[in-house]
Design a protein around this motif. Structure first.
Motif, PDB file in Angstrom:
ATOM      1  N   ILE A  14       0.832  -1.202   0.000  1.00 60.47           N
ATOM      2  CA  ILE A  14       0.000   0.000   0.000  1.00 60.47           C
ATOM      3  C   ILE A  14       0.868   1.254   0.000  1.00 60.47           C
ATOM      4  CG2 ILE A  14      -1.643   1.346   1.361  1.00 60.47           C
ATOM      5  CD1 ILE A  14      -2.840  -1.345   2.296  1.00 60.47           C
ATOM      6  N   LEU A  15       1.909   1.257   0.851  1.00 58.21           N
ATOM      7  CA  LEU A  15       2.793   2.419   0.920  1.00 58.21           C
ATOM      8  C   LEU A  15       3.521   2.644  -0.401  1.00 58.21           C
ATOM      9  CD1 LEU A  15       4.323   1.975   4.500  1.00 58.21           C
ATOM     10  CD2 LEU A  15       2.782   3.804   3.728  1.00 58.21           C
ATOM     11  N   LEU A  16       3.942   1.538  -1.034  1.00 61.06           N
ATOM     12  CA  LEU A  16       4.635   1.645  -2.308  1.00 61.06           C
ATOM     13  C   LEU A  16       3.720   2.229  -3.364  1.00 61.06           C
ATOM     14  CD1 LEU A  16       7.107   1.097  -4.087  1.00 61.06           C
ATOM     15  CD2 LEU A  16       6.238  -1.226  -4.464  1.00 61.06           C
ATOM     16  N   THR A  17       2.475   1.739  -3.389  1.00 58.77           N
ATOM     17  CA  THR A  17       1.499   2.237  -4.372  1.00 58.77           C
ATOM     18  C   THR A  17       1.233   3.714  -4.172  1.00 58.77           C
ATOM     19  OG1 THR A  17       0.441   0.064  -4.472  1.00 58.77           O
ATOM     20  CG2 THR A  17      -0.836   1.933  -5.287  1.00 58.77           C
ATOM     21  N   LEU A  18       1.059   4.100  -2.876  1.00 55.66           N
ATOM     22  CA  LEU A  18       0.790   5.503  -2.581  1.00 55.66           C
ATOM     23  C   LEU A  18       1.975   6.391  -2.973  1.00 55.66           C
ATOM     24  CD1 LEU A  18      -0.975   5.173   0.904  1.00 55.66           C
ATOM     25  CD2 LEU A  18      -2.021   5.869  -1.266  1.00 55.66           C
ATOM     26  N   SER A  19       3.171   5.886  -2.721  1.00 52.49           N
ATOM     27  CA  SER A  19       4.354   6.682  -3.057  1.00 52.49           C
ATOM     28  C   SER A  19       4.488   6.856  -4.559  1.00 52.49           C
ATOM     29  CB  SER A  19       5.621   6.022  -2.488  1.00 52.49           C
ATOM     30  OG  SER A  19       5.873   4.776  -3.126  1.00 52.49           O
ATOM     31  N   GLN A  20       4.150   5.775  -5.296  1.00 56.67           N
ATOM     32  CA  GLN A  20       4.207   5.869  -6.756  1.00 56.67           C
ATOM     33  C   GLN A  20       3.175   6.854  -7.278  1.00 56.67           C
ATOM     34  OE1 GLN A  20       3.691   1.708  -7.627  1.00 56.67           O
ATOM     35  NE2 GLN A  20       5.885   1.366  -7.912  1.00 56.67           N
ATOM     36  N   CYS A  21       1.955   6.770  -6.711  1.00 53.24           N
ATOM     37  CA  CYS A  21       0.890   7.679  -7.140  1.00 53.24           C
ATOM     38  C   CYS A  21       1.240   9.119  -6.798  1.00 53.24           C
ATOM     39  CB  CYS A  21      -0.436   7.302  -6.488  1.00 53.24           C
ATOM     40  SG  CYS A  21      -1.109   5.732  -7.105  1.00 53.24           S
ATOM     41  N   SER A  22       1.778   9.316  -5.576  1.00 52.17           N
ATOM     42  CA  SER A  22       2.143  10.675  -5.172  1.00 52.17           C
ATOM     43  C   SER A  22       3.260  11.203  -6.053  1.00 52.17           C
ATOM     44  CB  SER A  22       2.562  10.692  -3.703  1.00 52.17           C
ATOM     45  OG  SER A  22       3.720   9.883  -3.493  1.00 52.17           O
ATOM     46  N   GLY A  23       4.144  10.289  -6.522  1.00 53.64           N
ATOM     47  CA  GLY A  23       5.207  10.705  -7.434  1.00 53.64           C
ATOM     48  C   GLY A  23       4.653  11.194  -8.748  1.00 53.64           C
ATOM     49  N   ILE A  24       3.635  10.516  -9.254  1.00 56.97           N
ATOM     50  CA  ILE A  24       2.999  10.928 -10.501  1.00 56.97           C
ATOM     51  C   ILE A  24       2.283  12.256 -10.317  1.00 56.97           C
ATOM     52  CG2 ILE A  24       1.094  10.366 -12.086  1.00 56.97           C
ATOM     53  CD1 ILE A  24       1.921   7.452 -11.862  1.00 56.97           C
ATOM     54  N   HIS A  25       1.571  12.389  -9.180  1.00 56.65           N
ATOM     55  CA  HIS A  25       0.860  13.646  -8.918  1.00 56.65           C
ATOM     56  C   HIS A  25       1.831  14.815  -8.808  1.00 56.65           C
ATOM     57  CE1 HIS A  25      -2.926  11.703  -8.698  1.00 56.65           C
ATOM     58  NE2 HIS A  25      -2.730  11.089  -7.533  1.00 56.65           N
ATOM     59  N   ALA A  26       2.964  14.566  -8.161  1.00 56.49           N
ATOM     60  CA  ALA A  26       3.967  15.624  -8.033  1.00 56.49           C
ATOM     61  C   ALA A  26       4.509  16.010  -9.395  1.00 56.49           C
ATOM     62  CB  ALA A  26       5.102  15.150  -7.123  1.00 56.49           C
ATOM     63  N   LEU A  27       4.723  14.994 -10.235  1.00 55.60           N
ATOM     64  CA  LEU A  27       5.235  15.243 -11.577  1.00 55.60           C
ATOM     65  C   LEU A  27       4.232  16.052 -12.388  1.00 55.60           C
ATOM     66  CD1 LEU A  27       7.653  14.538 -13.447  1.00 55.60           C
ATOM     67  CD2 LEU A  27       6.360  12.539 -14.185  1.00 55.60           C
ATOM     68  N   LEU A  28       2.976  15.705 -12.271  1.00 58.44           N
ATOM     69  CA  LEU A  28       1.931  16.427 -12.992  1.00 58.44           C
ATOM     70  C   LEU A  28       1.809  17.861 -12.475  1.00 58.44           C
ATOM     71  CD1 LEU A  28      -0.824  13.647 -13.195  1.00 58.44           C
ATOM     72  CD2 LEU A  28       0.514  14.560 -15.099  1.00 58.44           C
ATOM     73  N   LYS A  29       1.984  18.013 -11.160  1.00 59.22           N
ATOM     74  CA  LYS A  29       1.882  19.348 -10.566  1.00 59.22           C
ATOM     75  C   LYS A  29       3.006  20.252 -11.045  1.00 59.22           C
ATOM     76  CE  LYS A  29       1.116  21.591  -6.108  1.00 59.22           C
ATOM     77  NZ  LYS A  29       1.010  21.396  -4.627  1.00 59.22           N
ATOM     78  N   GLU A  30       4.209  19.667 -11.176  1.00 55.02           N
ATOM     79  CA  GLU A  30       5.342  20.463 -11.668  1.00 55.02           C
ATOM     80  C   GLU A  30       5.106  20.903 -13.104  1.00 55.02           C
ATOM     81  OE1 GLU A  30       8.769  18.066 -11.164  1.00 55.02           O
ATOM     82  OE2 GLU A  30       8.663  18.062  -8.967  1.00 55.02           O
ATOM     83  N   GLY A  31       4.484  20.013 -13.901  1.00 54.62           N
ATOM     84  CA  GLY A  31       4.019  20.401 -15.226  1.00 54.62           C
ATOM     85  C   GLY A  31       5.067  20.497 -16.316  1.00 54.62           C
ATOM     86  N   ASP A  32       6.245  19.941 -16.130  1.00 61.38           N
ATOM     87  CA  ASP A  32       7.245  19.969 -17.205  1.00 61.38           C
ATOM     88  C   ASP A  32       6.907  18.879 -18.221  1.00 61.38           C
ATOM     89  OD1 ASP A  32       9.610  19.261 -18.764  1.00 61.38           O
ATOM     90  OD2 ASP A  32      10.680  20.646 -17.439  1.00 61.38           O
ATOM     91  N   PRO A  33       6.490  19.236 -19.444  1.00 62.77           N
ATOM     92  CA  PRO A  33       6.052  18.239 -20.435  1.00 62.77           C
ATOM     93  C   PRO A  33       7.110  17.196 -20.770  1.00 62.77           C
ATOM     94  CG  PRO A  33       5.472  20.460 -21.128  1.00 62.77           C
ATOM     95  CD  PRO A  33       6.377  20.603 -19.945  1.00 62.77           C
ATOM     96  N   ASN A  34       8.356  17.635 -20.867  1.00 65.83           N
ATOM     97  CA  ASN A  34       9.419  16.688 -21.214  1.00 65.83           C
ATOM     98  C   ASN A  34       9.609  15.644 -20.110  1.00 65.83           C
ATOM     99  OD1 ASN A  34      10.104  17.797 -23.727  1.00 65.83           O
ATOM    100  ND2 ASN A  34      11.312  19.413 -22.723  1.00 65.83           N
ATOM    101  N   ASP A  35       9.546  16.076 -18.861  1.00 67.30           N
ATOM    102  CA  ASP A  35       9.685  15.135 -17.746  1.00 67.30           C
ATOM    103  C   ASP A  35       8.495  14.173 -17.699  1.00 67.30           C
ATOM    104  OD1 ASP A  35      12.036  16.330 -17.047  1.00 67.30           O
ATOM    105  OD2 ASP A  35      11.191  17.521 -15.399  1.00 67.30           O
ATOM    106  N   ILE A  36       7.301  14.722 -17.924  1.00 68.48           N
ATOM    107  CA  ILE A  36       6.102  13.883 -17.916  1.00 68.48           C
ATOM    108  C   ILE A  36       6.165  12.850 -19.030  1.00 68.48           C
ATOM    109  CG2 ILE A  36       3.592  13.880 -18.226  1.00 68.48           C
ATOM    110  CD1 ILE A  36       3.573  16.683 -16.949  1.00 68.48           C
ATOM    111  N   TYR A  37       6.561  13.289 -20.202  1.00 66.23           N
ATOM    112  CA  TYR A  37       6.657  12.380 -21.355  1.00 66.23           C
ATOM    113  C   TYR A  37       7.699  11.291 -21.109  1.00 66.23           C
ATOM    114  CZ  TYR A  37       7.350  10.764 -26.154  1.00 66.23           C
ATOM    115  OH  TYR A  37       7.456   9.998 -27.289  1.00 66.23           O
ATOM    116  N   ALA A  38       8.843  11.706 -20.558  1.00 71.69           N
ATOM    117  CA  ALA A  38       9.917  10.742 -20.271  1.00 71.69           C
ATOM    118  C   ALA A  38       9.448   9.706 -19.249  1.00 71.69           C
ATOM    119  CB  ALA A  38      11.156  11.468 -19.770  1.00 71.69           C
ATOM    120  N   LYS A  39       8.737  10.165 -18.205  1.00 73.17           N
ATOM    121  CA  LYS A  39       8.243   9.238 -17.182  1.00 73.17           C
ATOM    122  C   LYS A  39       7.178   8.319 -17.766  1.00 73.17           C
ATOM    123  CE  LYS A  39       8.030   7.648 -12.986  1.00 73.17           C
ATOM    124  NZ  LYS A  39       9.184   6.928 -12.395  1.00 73.17           N
TER     125      LYS A  39
END
Length: 273
Positions: A14-39
């Motif tokens: 559960i913690l791993l899943t939450l951390s992965q999801c929070s990582g995606i949300h953080a990435l989306l919040k930062e909003g850098d298209p190149n980083d999002i595309y690479a991820k």
């Protein structure tokens, strides 16, 4: 001890899943298209279809009109397909093949489009709209890409889907026969033959036409029996011509004999003019 370990393991997942999801949300919040595309590509390679799709969808508007637009559209559709969301995948792939006819992914997209309908095609007892769509899409693919390494596989899928239509048509007609609606059964059985003349059920269908015709005539009022026995004999002769060695031959011969006896008797009973 074992239960404690299992609880610890579940908590870790559960913690791993939450951390992965929070990582995606953080990435989306930062909003850098190149980083999002690479991820998104990284998750795509790791077969994390849901998360990859989320990122592809979020960054797609940014890359509209760029060389990456078709890649993102295809990768997102592929994620939906691999995640067995065939309905959404088919819609995305249909849009892709209409918009990106020159893409390097077009052949694969059209093949997946056909496969989506194949995956959604139900058994013969249910509505066969998806089966028909799958056959059309497969035929289009084979026509456009005759040299594709998927052609042999698609011919096999086509054969399987066609058999499904044969089964559906036969089952629909047989239902009328089973409940004793012989007039409707005759119409449905003849329609099944017209729609699928190469049906693997052809012998059984033609036999049931003779059977239904005999039962209809036998249970008719006297004023209709002559015409219906004559119609039954027409069906009988067609059956015997096509299947002279049928396992049903003895039975249909008996019905034909009864029909001829009835016709001879009614002819003899006619008053002289």
């Amino acid at each position: 001890m074992k239960q404690t370990f299992l609880r610890f393991l579940a908590a870790g997942v559960i913690l791993l899943t939450l951390s992965q999801c929070s990582g995606i949300h953080a990435l989306l919040k930062e909003g850098d298209p190149n980083d999002i595309y690479a991820k998104a590509l990284e998750l795509y390679e790791l077969k994390k279809w849901n998360r990859a799709s989320t990122l592809f969808e979020s960054v797609a508007p940014v890359y509209m009109g760029t060389p990456r637009e078709d890649s993102i559209a295809f990768f997102n559709a592929y994620c939906k397909y691999k995640n067995t969301d065939y309905d959404t995948a088919s819609q995305l792939l249909d849009e892709f093949r209409r918009r990106f006819g020159r893409s390097v992914f077009i052949e694969k997209a059209e093949g997946m489009y056909a496969e989506c309908f194949y995956r959604m095609s139900p058994g013969p007892s249910r509505d066969q709209t998806m089966t028909t769509k799958a056959i059309i899409a497969i035929n289009e693919f084979i026509s456009r890409y005759p040299e594709s390494d998927k052609v042999d596989e698609f011919y096999k899928l086509h054969e399987e889907l066609t058999q499904r239509l044969h089964d559906k048509s036969y089952l629909n007609a047989y239902t009328y026969y089973k409940i004793g609606r012989y007039k409707s059964a005759i119409v449905a059985l003849k329609n099944a033959l017209r729609a699928h003349p190469e049906s693997t059920h052809r012998e059984e269908i033609m036999y049931l036409i003779v059977d239904s015709s005999y039962r209809l005539a036998e249970n008719s009022v006297a004023s209709k029996q002559t015409d219906r026995y004559l119609s039954m004999l027409d069906s009988y002769l067609s059956f015997c011509e096509e299947f002279p060695e049928s396992k049903h031959r003895k039975q249909v011969d008996k019905w034909a004999e009864n029909a001829r006896k009835y016709l001879a008797r009614t002819e003899a009973e006619k008053p002289e003019e």
